[in-house]
Design a protein around this motif. Structure first.
Motif, PDB file in Angstrom:
ATOM      1  N   ALA A 369       0.830  -1.206   0.000  1.00  0.00           N
ATOM      2  CA  ALA A 369       0.000   0.000   0.000  1.00  0.00           C
ATOM      3  C   ALA A 369       0.865   1.257   0.000  1.00  0.00           C
ATOM      4  CB  ALA A 369      -0.923  -0.008   1.215  1.00  0.00           C
ATOM      5  N   ALA A 370       1.964   1.240   0.766  1.00  0.00           N
ATOM      6  CA  ALA A 370       2.847   2.408   0.829  1.00  0.00           C
ATOM      7  C   ALA A 370       3.512   2.669  -0.520  1.00  0.00           C
ATOM      8  CB  ALA A 370       3.896   2.201   1.919  1.00  0.00           C
ATOM      9  N   VAL A 371       3.970   1.604  -1.176  1.00  0.00           N
ATOM     10  CA  VAL A 371       4.609   1.758  -2.487  1.00  0.00           C
ATOM     11  C   VAL A 371       3.592   2.254  -3.517  1.00  0.00           C
ATOM     12  CG1 VAL A 371       5.683   0.515  -4.402  1.00  0.00           C
ATOM     13  CG2 VAL A 371       6.422   0.077  -2.059  1.00  0.00           C
ATOM     14  N   ALA A 372       2.381   1.699  -3.479  1.00  0.00           N
ATOM     15  CA  ALA A 372       1.331   2.148  -4.401  1.00  0.00           C
ATOM     16  C   ALA A 372       1.033   3.632  -4.191  1.00  0.00           C
ATOM     17  CB  ALA A 372       0.074   1.312  -4.211  1.00  0.00           C
ATOM     18  N   ALA A 373       1.009   4.067  -2.922  1.00  0.00           N
ATOM     19  CA  ALA A 373       0.742   5.478  -2.623  1.00  0.00           C
ATOM     20  C   ALA A 373       1.847   6.372  -3.189  1.00  0.00           C
ATOM     21  CB  ALA A 373       0.616   5.678  -1.114  1.00  0.00           C
ATOM     22  N   LEU A 374       3.099   5.951  -3.036  1.00  0.00           N
ATOM     23  CA  LEU A 374       4.219   6.716  -3.588  1.00  0.00           C
ATOM     24  C   LEU A 374       4.126   6.817  -5.109  1.00  0.00           C
ATOM     25  CD1 LEU A 374       7.413   5.598  -1.623  1.00  0.00           C
ATOM     26  CD2 LEU A 374       6.469   7.909  -1.783  1.00  0.00           C
ATOM     27  N   ALA A 375       3.851   5.685  -5.749  1.00  0.00           N
ATOM     28  CA  ALA A 375       3.731   5.682  -7.205  1.00  0.00           C
ATOM     29  C   ALA A 375       2.571   6.574  -7.648  1.00  0.00           C
ATOM     30  CB  ALA A 375       3.538   4.254  -7.712  1.00  0.00           C
ATOM     31  N   LEU A 376       1.487   6.574  -6.881  1.00  0.00           N
ATOM     32  CA  LEU A 376       0.336   7.414  -7.207  1.00  0.00           C
ATOM     33  C   LEU A 376       0.682   8.895  -7.077  1.00  0.00           C
ATOM     34  CD1 LEU A 376      -2.649   7.592  -7.958  1.00  0.00           C
ATOM     35  CD2 LEU A 376      -3.200   7.425  -5.515  1.00  0.00           C
ATOM     36  N   VAL A 377       1.425   9.248  -6.029  1.00  0.00           N
ATOM     37  CA  VAL A 377       1.864  10.641  -5.861  1.00  0.00           C
ATOM     38  C   VAL A 377       2.725  11.071  -7.051  1.00  0.00           C
ATOM     39  CG1 VAL A 377       3.346  12.160  -4.503  1.00  0.00           C
ATOM     40  CG2 VAL A 377       1.724  10.642  -3.343  1.00  0.00           C
ATOM     41  N   SER A 378       3.655  10.205  -7.439  1.00  0.00           N
ATOM     42  CA  SER A 378       4.497  10.516  -8.597  1.00  0.00           C
ATOM     43  C   SER A 378       3.657  10.687  -9.854  1.00  0.00           C
ATOM     44  CB  SER A 378       5.529   9.401  -8.806  1.00  0.00           C
ATOM     45  OG  SER A 378       6.365   9.683  -9.905  1.00  0.00           O
ATOM     46  N   LEU A 379       2.671   9.807 -10.038  1.00  0.00           N
ATOM     47  CA  LEU A 379       1.796   9.885 -11.213  1.00  0.00           C
ATOM     48  C   LEU A 379       1.019  11.196 -11.235  1.00  0.00           C
ATOM     49  CD1 LEU A 379       0.474   8.565 -13.696  1.00  0.00           C
ATOM     50  CD2 LEU A 379      -1.156   7.469 -12.142  1.00  0.00           C
ATOM     51  N   ILE A 380       0.469  11.590 -10.096  1.00  0.00           N
ATOM     52  CA  ILE A 380      -0.297  12.839 -10.010  1.00  0.00           C
ATOM     53  C   ILE A 380       0.586  14.041 -10.343  1.00  0.00           C
ATOM     54  CG2 ILE A 380      -1.503  14.390  -8.419  1.00  0.00           C
ATOM     55  CD1 ILE A 380      -2.526  11.849  -6.982  1.00  0.00           C
ATOM     56  N   LEU A 381       1.812  14.048  -9.793  1.00  0.00           N
ATOM     57  CA  LEU A 381       2.736  15.145 -10.074  1.00  0.00           C
ATOM     58  C   LEU A 381       3.121  15.188 -11.549  1.00  0.00           C
ATOM     59  CD1 LEU A 381       5.120  14.917  -6.970  1.00  0.00           C
ATOM     60  CD2 LEU A 381       3.359  16.635  -7.406  1.00  0.00           C
ATOM     61  N   LEU A 382       3.316  14.023 -12.150  1.00  0.00           N
ATOM     62  CA  LEU A 382       3.679  13.962 -13.570  1.00  0.00           C
ATOM     63  C   LEU A 382       2.539  14.458 -14.460  1.00  0.00           C
ATOM     64  CD1 LEU A 382       5.485  10.506 -13.553  1.00  0.00           C
ATOM     65  CD2 LEU A 382       6.547  12.703 -14.154  1.00  0.00           C
ATOM     66  N   ILE A 383       1.298  14.065 -14.110  1.00  0.00           N
ATOM     67  CA  ILE A 383       0.138  14.519 -14.888  1.00  0.00           C
ATOM     68  C   ILE A 383      -0.032  16.025 -14.747  1.00  0.00           C
ATOM     69  CG2 ILE A 383      -2.375  14.410 -15.049  1.00  0.00           C
ATOM     70  CD1 ILE A 383      -2.185  11.439 -14.272  1.00  0.00           C
ATOM     71  N   ALA A 384       0.120  16.545 -13.525  1.00  0.00           N
ATOM     72  CA  ALA A 384      -0.019  17.976 -13.279  1.00  0.00           C
ATOM     73  C   ALA A 384       1.036  18.754 -14.060  1.00  0.00           C
ATOM     74  CB  ALA A 384       0.094  18.269 -11.791  1.00  0.00           C
ATOM     75  N   GLU A 385       2.265  18.238 -14.065  1.00  0.00           N
ATOM     76  CA  GLU A 385       3.342  18.911 -14.803  1.00  0.00           C
ATOM     77  C   GLU A 385       3.076  18.906 -16.304  1.00  0.00           C
ATOM     78  OE1 GLU A 385       6.927  19.362 -17.118  1.00  0.00           O
ATOM     79  OE2 GLU A 385       5.792  17.492 -16.928  1.00  0.00           O
ATOM     80  N   SER A 386       2.534  17.783 -16.810  1.00  0.00           N
ATOM     81  CA  SER A 386       2.232  17.694 -18.235  1.00  0.00           C
ATOM     82  C   SER A 386       1.154  18.693 -18.640  1.00  0.00           C
ATOM     83  CB  SER A 386       1.792  16.268 -18.572  1.00  0.00           C
ATOM     84  OG  SER A 386       1.425  16.148 -19.922  1.00  0.00           O
ATOM     85  N   ARG A 387       0.106  18.808 -17.808  1.00  0.00           N
ATOM     86  CA  ARG A 387      -0.980  19.751 -18.103  1.00  0.00           C
ATOM     87  C   ARG A 387      -0.489  21.180 -18.020  1.00  0.00           C
ATOM     88  NH1 ARG A 387      -6.118  16.924 -14.915  1.00  0.00           N
ATOM     89  NH2 ARG A 387      -6.380  15.203 -16.415  1.00  0.00           N
ATOM     90  N   SER A 388       0.366  21.453 -17.054  1.00  0.00           N
ATOM     91  CA  SER A 388       0.918  22.802 -16.927  1.00  0.00           C
ATOM     92  C   SER A 388       1.752  23.160 -18.144  1.00  0.00           C
ATOM     93  CB  SER A 388       1.775  22.871 -15.657  1.00  0.00           C
ATOM     94  OG  SER A 388       2.418  24.129 -15.565  1.00  0.00           O
ATOM     95  N   HIS A 389       2.502  22.202 -18.654  1.00  0.00           N
ATOM     96  CA  HIS A 389       3.326  22.422 -19.837  1.00  0.00           C
ATOM     97  C   HIS A 389       2.455  22.669 -21.071  1.00  0.00           C
ATOM     98  CE1 HIS A 389       6.889  22.120 -22.368  1.00  0.00           C
ATOM     99  NE2 HIS A 389       6.238  21.273 -23.140  1.00  0.00           N
ATOM    100  N   GLU A 390       1.351  21.902 -21.178  1.00  0.00           N
ATOM    101  CA  GLU A 390       0.457  22.086 -22.325  1.00  0.00           C
ATOM    102  C   GLU A 390      -0.202  23.458 -22.295  1.00  0.00           C
ATOM    103  OE1 GLU A 390      -2.244  18.841 -22.083  1.00  0.00           O
ATOM    104  OE2 GLU A 390      -0.812  17.338 -22.781  1.00  0.00           O
ATOM    105  N   GLN A 391      -0.610  23.903 -21.097  1.00  0.00           N
ATOM    106  CA  GLN A 391      -1.250  25.205 -20.985  1.00  0.00           C
ATOM    107  C   GLN A 391      -0.281  26.332 -21.290  1.00  0.00           C
ATOM    108  OE1 GLN A 391      -2.854  25.197 -17.012  1.00  0.00           O
ATOM    109  NE2 GLN A 391      -4.512  23.781 -17.504  1.00  0.00           N
ATOM    110  N   ALA A 392       0.992  26.121 -20.923  1.00  0.00           N
ATOM    111  CA  ALA A 392       2.000  27.155 -21.177  1.00  0.00           C
ATOM    112  C   ALA A 392       2.277  27.305 -22.666  1.00  0.00           C
ATOM    113  CB  ALA A 392       3.293  26.793 -20.446  1.00  0.00           C
ATOM    114  N   ASN A 393       2.081  26.202 -23.401  1.00  0.00           N
ATOM    115  CA  ASN A 393       2.292  26.236 -24.857  1.00  0.00           C
ATOM    116  C   ASN A 393       1.024  26.647 -25.598  1.00  0.00           C
ATOM    117  OD1 ASN A 393       4.954  25.487 -24.548  1.00  0.00           O
ATOM    118  ND2 ASN A 393       4.519  23.282 -24.732  1.00  0.00           N
TER     119      ASN A 393
END
Length: 393
Positions: A369-393
């Motif tokens: 469960a702890a590893v899944a939570a870490l991977a989920l946090v990383s996934l959320i941050l990656l998605i947020a960064e991708s959307r921010s990059h798309e909006q900036a372009n």
């Protein structure tokens, strides 16, 4: 020695050196029975390896630039042989810890120096395949250790000795091979080695954090499969065959190496997100395998977790180094590896402590469960960064 033969010799030495670091995995249960160790103590023995790796990366990471590749590789082989000798004659917890630290020092030297040496020695016709060959030697060697040791322990006598005698023999051959390999750097007179500095330049800190969280989760899973899975298989699944246990660990590393090679053409952004999803699926399968006491599910978990770990690690590293000038790559790469080797040790010790207090199944479920939570946090941050990059372009 010709260049193609030298390349093969270093590949062999790299694989054998890394193999020796994971060969103790099937032997831990014998130490547990002989000395009366708890699961927690076994995980501490396993994690001592990471201390050696970190010490080697920080202390010796740049020494081959000053002293030459061959002297460092020969030192790595010598440390591997010393580690195996300690295990052959080990009669106490202290000896086992020393053996693991020496093994980590050997691995830490080879991870950096052997990779660079392979790239420098690769024949022109193999140049495009050099990174894949280095990955196969590194991760493949780590996977072969438990597989070969599991067969030796299960089907041949002297389980706590023969494995390390075989390791010594393979390392002696590696040392002879390295001795005759041509030096690839010109060592300046009076050159002095220095410590590897750690740093994260401000412009890439966001990228580093996102990559490091996913990498941390992946390496924590590797640590669990290498350090604790033999105990899970014996005490939870009721499987006493050490060859089968070694095979499960091998599958984790083999799928990691395969994923790193097969998906190297994918963009880092997409692959890191996909790797996090795969890692979440893998640890979910691991959790179910413990709750349902299912070996087939554990095998699936090993394969899927390996793929997720391989992708998050390789693409995370690629994303971090892509934004760096050449003169900053060594220090940032070393910082990244420090995070990863903390991940391969500290969470596993926590899992061992939890197993001693709550039992193996509960500890495995909490860890998953702890590893899944870490991977989920990383996934959320990656998605947020991708959307921010798309909006900036």
């Amino acid at each position: 020695m010709s260049r193609p033969l030298a390349f093969v010799a270093i590949t062999y030495a790299f694989a054998v050196a890394m193999m020796g670091t994971t060969m103790p995995t099937p032997v831990y249960s014998f130490y547990q029975a002989e000395f009366g160790f708890s699961v927690f103590v076994v995980t501490v023995i396993f994690a001592a390896y990471a201390l050696g790796v970190l010490a080697a990366l920080l202390a010796f990471g740049r020494w081959s630039d000053s002293l030459g590749r061959r002297p460092l590789l020969l030192a790595g082989v010598a440390l591997g042989i010393a580690s195996a000798l300690v295990f052959v004659f080990a009669g106490s917890l202290t000896a086992l810890l020393i053996g693991r630290v020496l093994s980590g020092l050997s691995a830490g030297i080879f991870v950096g120096t052997a990779t660079v040496t392979l790239i420098e020695l690769v024949p022109d016709k193999w140049r495009s395949k050099a990174p894949a060959i280095a990955t196969a030697a590194n991760i493949g060697g780590l996977g072969l250790g438990p597989l070969i040791a599991g067969v030796l322990v299960q089907y041949l006598p002297e389980p706590t000795h023969l494995t390390f005698v075989v390791d010594i023999g393979l390392l002696v051959v590696a040392g002879v091979a390295v001795y005759f390999v041509p030096e690839t750097v010109t060592v300046a007179r009076g050159a002095r080695p220095h410590m590897q500095r750690l740093s994260i330049p401000a412009p890439i800190r966001g990228t580093f954090v996102r990559a490091a969280i996913g990498g941390f989760a992946g390496f924590a899973v590797l640590g669990l499969f290498t350090g604790v899975s033999p105990g899970f298989m014996t005490h939870v699944l009721g499987i006493d065959n050490h060859a089968v246990g070694g095979l499960v660990v091998f599958l984790t590393f083999a799928s990691s190496a395969t994923a790193q090679i097969a998906f190297r053409g994918l963009s880092a952004a997409f692959a890191m997100r996909a790797g996090c999803v795969v890692l979440i699926v893998g640890v979910s399968a691991l959790c179910l395998s413990l709750l349902l006491t299912s070996l087939p599910l554990l095998v699936v978990a090993a394969l899927v977790c390996g793929i997720g770990q391989g992708v998050t690690f390789s693409k995370g590293m690629a994303a971090v180094t892509a934004e760096l000038p050449v003169d900053r790559r060594a220090e940032v790469t070393s910082t990244f590896f420090v995070v990863l080797y903390i991940a391969i040790s500290v969470p596993v010790i926590g899992a061992g402590a939890a197993a001693s207090a709550w039992g193996l199944v509960t500890a495995g479920v909490v860890f998953s469960a702890a590893v899944a939570a870490l991977a989920l946090v990383s996934l959320i941050l990656l998605i947020a960064e991708s959307r921010s990059h798309e909006q900036a372009n």
